[in-house]
Design an enzyme around this catalytic site. Structure first.
Site, PDB file in Angstrom:
ATOM      1  N   ASP A 194      -9.854 -16.423 -15.921  1.00  0.00           N
ATOM      2  CA  ASP A 194     -10.601 -16.911 -14.774  1.00  0.00           C
ATOM      3  C   ASP A 194     -11.742 -17.821 -15.222  1.00  0.00           C
ATOM      4  O   ASP A 194     -12.537 -17.459 -16.097  1.00  0.00           O
ATOM      5  CB  ASP A 194     -11.153 -15.710 -14.003  1.00  0.00           C
ATOM      6  CG  ASP A 194     -11.806 -16.076 -12.693  1.00  0.00           C
ATOM      7  OD1 ASP A 194     -11.090 -16.530 -11.791  1.00  0.00           O
ATOM      8  OD2 ASP A 194     -13.033 -15.906 -12.580  1.00  0.00           O
ATOM      9  N   ASP A 242       0.848  -1.198   0.000  1.00  0.00           N
ATOM     10  CA  ASP A 242       0.000   0.000   0.000  1.00  0.00           C
ATOM     11  C   ASP A 242       0.877   1.239   0.000  1.00  0.00           C
ATOM     12  O   ASP A 242       1.674   1.442   0.919  1.00  0.00           O
ATOM     13  CB  ASP A 242      -0.915  -0.040   1.231  1.00  0.00           C
ATOM     14  CG  ASP A 242      -1.699   1.246   1.420  1.00  0.00           C
ATOM     15  OD1 ASP A 242      -1.939   1.933   0.418  1.00  0.00           O
ATOM     16  OD2 ASP A 242      -2.066   1.547   2.574  1.00  0.00           O
ATOM     17  N   ASP A 284      -4.056   3.924   2.841  1.00  0.00           N
ATOM     18  CA  ASP A 284      -5.494   3.679   3.036  1.00  0.00           C
ATOM     19  C   ASP A 284      -5.785   2.247   3.473  1.00  0.00           C
ATOM     20  O   ASP A 284      -6.936   1.866   3.648  1.00  0.00           O
ATOM     21  CB  ASP A 284      -6.293   4.027   1.780  1.00  0.00           C
ATOM     22  CG  ASP A 284      -5.998   3.112   0.597  1.00  0.00           C
ATOM     23  OD1 ASP A 284      -5.087   2.263   0.704  1.00  0.00           O
ATOM     24  OD2 ASP A 284      -6.661   3.259  -0.453  1.00  0.00           O
ATOM     25  N   ASP A 313      -5.367 -10.583 -15.226  1.00  0.00           N
ATOM     26  CA  ASP A 313      -6.467 -11.515 -14.977  1.00  0.00           C
ATOM     27  C   ASP A 313      -7.629 -11.145 -15.906  1.00  0.00           C
ATOM     28  O   ASP A 313      -8.023  -9.979 -15.984  1.00  0.00           O
ATOM     29  CB  ASP A 313      -6.920 -11.429 -13.524  1.00  0.00           C
ATOM     30  CG  ASP A 313      -7.126 -12.797 -12.901  1.00  0.00           C
ATOM     31  OD1 ASP A 313      -7.807 -13.614 -13.530  1.00  0.00           O
ATOM     32  OD2 ASP A 313      -6.612 -13.041 -11.797  1.00  0.00           O
ATOM     33  N   ASP A 344      -1.973  -1.267  -3.724  1.00  0.00           N
ATOM     34  CA  ASP A 344      -2.251  -0.538  -4.955  1.00  0.00           C
ATOM     35  C   ASP A 344      -1.092  -0.688  -5.939  1.00  0.00           C
ATOM     36  O   ASP A 344      -0.064  -1.306  -5.636  1.00  0.00           O
ATOM     37  CB  ASP A 344      -2.537   0.943  -4.659  1.00  0.00           C
ATOM     38  CG  ASP A 344      -1.495   1.574  -3.739  1.00  0.00           C
ATOM     39  OD1 ASP A 344      -0.294   1.349  -3.979  1.00  0.00           O
ATOM     40  OD2 ASP A 344      -1.882   2.267  -2.789  1.00  0.00           O
TER      41      ASP A 344
END
Length: 565
Positions: free
Chosen positions: A210, A26, A30, A103, A34
């Site tokens: 997926d 991060d 927060d 993905d 990210d």
């Protein structure tokens, strides 16, 4: 596939590293990982030596299923950053000689995707982009049993959700907020292919697809057979459905044909058989490069499913891996994995995450990476990260786990103690606790409050400590990855199982030309004899100091190399 060192695709000697962005790093405090956080940790991946980074979904999403419910395929969710951040990540990986695989989640979208929002109108041209159906003949929408079929969802409950406004139901194999796309509609497929080309043009190097083998359904949507409970297993109507090979061949032609060899495609395929995988990965058919199969990660499931945990029988694991190695020896290619974002930590699952954590983590890595196929490393696996060992329901965040608890409580199956034991062993959140970077607060993952608790063992198990210790799990993974890069027998050698009836030792050979590798792994906390017919040669790599004799110490791994010249 019987490739040679001259014509083998690059991914036969590559290692892929999966990043689960929410839990990796991060950058803004927060509490959620990210893209900028990933950028700041690329030196770790470069030192590890991996070739490809597979990024779990960072698309715009309501986050009902942690990003696998996508509301805009061509936007980055603000929680992860911006498209420009992703462009910077692609560029930074390419500078370091690594590739980025995204993905691809196209069996379903979010119910907040513009396509689905439009499809809610029965008169919309997009109504047929999803599986909308009226209630059963003679029944009133919303009445018990009025759903179009009796199938159960992967996440519990029915696969059908009633839309009160239109009086019809939509199909969702997963969460009710993940409606299934109707791949029978060519407009759906064209829209998906255009989106994929857009990402490739942006510099992405391929896709992990997926549950891609679920996109073709039997259009008659027949009821399934009820074997227990009120809902049926409908998988016979959608696992590797009637047009799946047609769809994947069409996708390859529309998206990948004519592009450079740098691309990688891997299909996640629950329920796929060895025979089906041969077809999916046969280069002559031009569908996908490799598949993820689930056979070996179901071996410790009891009659009650994944949360009904049974001890692993090594003979079952040998039979499963051996079948896949043999089945894809001359056609197709294997993916090799222990961990991912849907599986508990392997060192806690099949190893010993206590006294022998380092030894069992490195033994499991040795056995996996020395098989024939492309290995996948899940974030933290290279550190020997363990299950979370949560003790309270309110520590869990995963929708599958929470739905399981709710359903079990509603039907009265098992005590809370039993439920906690099952999800502590097998829950997906075991893989989703924050990456353990160092011994500072929250393991260096964030300066804020993490979205899910950090594993309490982070002061002892973290990247900074392991990178500083030459004997750590991290440096052992580095050596295994380097071995695949440097020795063609690891990538391309044939596979022969040894000691198939030994209940504690996993043994096999890999042979290419005049070179033979012999691999031994002790899957127990006791010393085991591993008598071989022939001297295996010189010790190439092991997780203990060298010792004479055939006895393997607890969780010991050895790889020997012998040349016939």
């Amino acid at each position: 596939m019987t490739w040679t060192t001259q014509d083998a695709p690059w991914w036969t000697r590559a290692v892929v590293y999966q990043v689960y962005p929410r839990s990796f790093a991060d950058s803004d405090g927060d509490g959620i990982g990210d893209l900028r956080g990933i950028l700041g940790r690329l030196d770790h991946l470069a030192e590890l030596g991996v070739d490809v980074v597979w990024l779990s979904p960072i698309y715009a999403s309501p986050q009902d299923d942690n990003g696998y419910d996508i509301s805009d395929y061509q936007a980055v969710d603000p929680v992860f950053g911006t498209l420009e951040d992703l462009d910077d990540l692609v560029a930074a990986l390419h500078v370091r000689g690594m590739k980025l695989v995204m993905d691809l989640v196209v069996n379903h979208t979010s119910d907040e995707h513009a396509w689905f929002v439009e499809s809610r109108d029965p008169s919309s041209p997009k109504r047929d982009w999803y599986w909308w159906r009226p209630p059963r003949d003679g029944m009133v929408a919303g009445a018990p049993g009025a759903e179009p079929t009796n199938w159960g969802s992967f996440f519990g409950g029915s696969v059908w959700e009633l839309d009160e406004a239109s009086g019809e139901y939509f199909l969702h194999l997963f969460s009710r907020k993940q409606p299934d796309l109707n791949w029978e509609n060519p407009q759906v497929r064209d829209a998906v292919y255009a989106m994929m080309r857009w990402w490739l043009d942006r510099g992405v190097d391929g896709f992990r697809m997926d549950v891609i083998n679920l996109v073709s359904k039997d259009t008659t949507l027949p009821d399934g057979v009820v074997t227990g409970g009120l809902l049926a297993d409908g998988s016979a109507s959608y696992v590797c459905g009637p047009r799946i090979h047609e769809f994947l061949a069409e996708m390859h032609q529309a998206v990948f044909a004519g592009r450079p060899e740098r691309l990688l495609t891997v299909g996640e395929m629950p329920g796929v058989t060895v025979e089906q995988a041969r077809d999916f990965t046969d280069p002559a058919r031009a569908e996908v490069d490799m598949v993820f199969q689930f056979e070996h990660v179901g071996l410790d499931h009891g009659p009650g499913g994944k949360f009904d945990v049974r001890p692993l029988r090594l003979l079952d694991l040998k039979a499963s891996f051996g079948r896949w190695q043999a089945g894809l020896a001359d056609v197709g290619w294997n993916s090799l994995y222990w961990d991912n974002h849907d599986q508990p930590r392997i060192v806690s699952r099949f190893g010993d995450d206590g006294a022998f954590r380092r030894e069992s983590a490195t033994m499991l890595a040795t056995v996996l990476h020395l098989h024939r196929g492309t290995p996948y490393v899940y974030q933290g696996e290279e550190l020997g990260m363990t299950n979370a060992h949560f003790t309270r329901f309110d520590q869990y965040r995963d929708i599958e786990t929470l739905n399981h608890v709710a359903v079990a409580r509603s039907v009265g199956t098992g005590t809370d103690e039993d439920l906690l034991a099952g999800i502590a062993a097998m829950g997906r959140d075991n893989a989703r606790t924050p990456m353990q970077w160092d011994g500072s607060p929250h393991a260096g993952f964030t300066t804020g409050t993490p979205w899910i608790e950090v594993n309490a063992n982070y002061p002892a198990i973290n990247a900074a400590a392991e990178r500083a210790d030459p004997g750590s799990v991290f440096h052992y993974y580095r050596a295994l990855i380097a071995l695949r890069h440097e020795d063609p027998v690891v990538a391309l050698g044939d596979f022969t199982m040894l000691l198939p009836d030994h209940e504690h030792v996993y043994a096999f050979t890999r042979r290419l030309g005049d070179v033979t590798l012999t691999v031994l792994g002790n899957f127990s906390g006791e010393e085991q004899e591993a008598a071989l017919e022939h001297h295996p040669g010189e010790l190439l790599i092991g997780n203990y100091p060298p010792a004479p004799g055939p006895a393997l110490r607890p969780w010991e791994a050895r790889v020997y190399r012998r040349s016939s010249d």
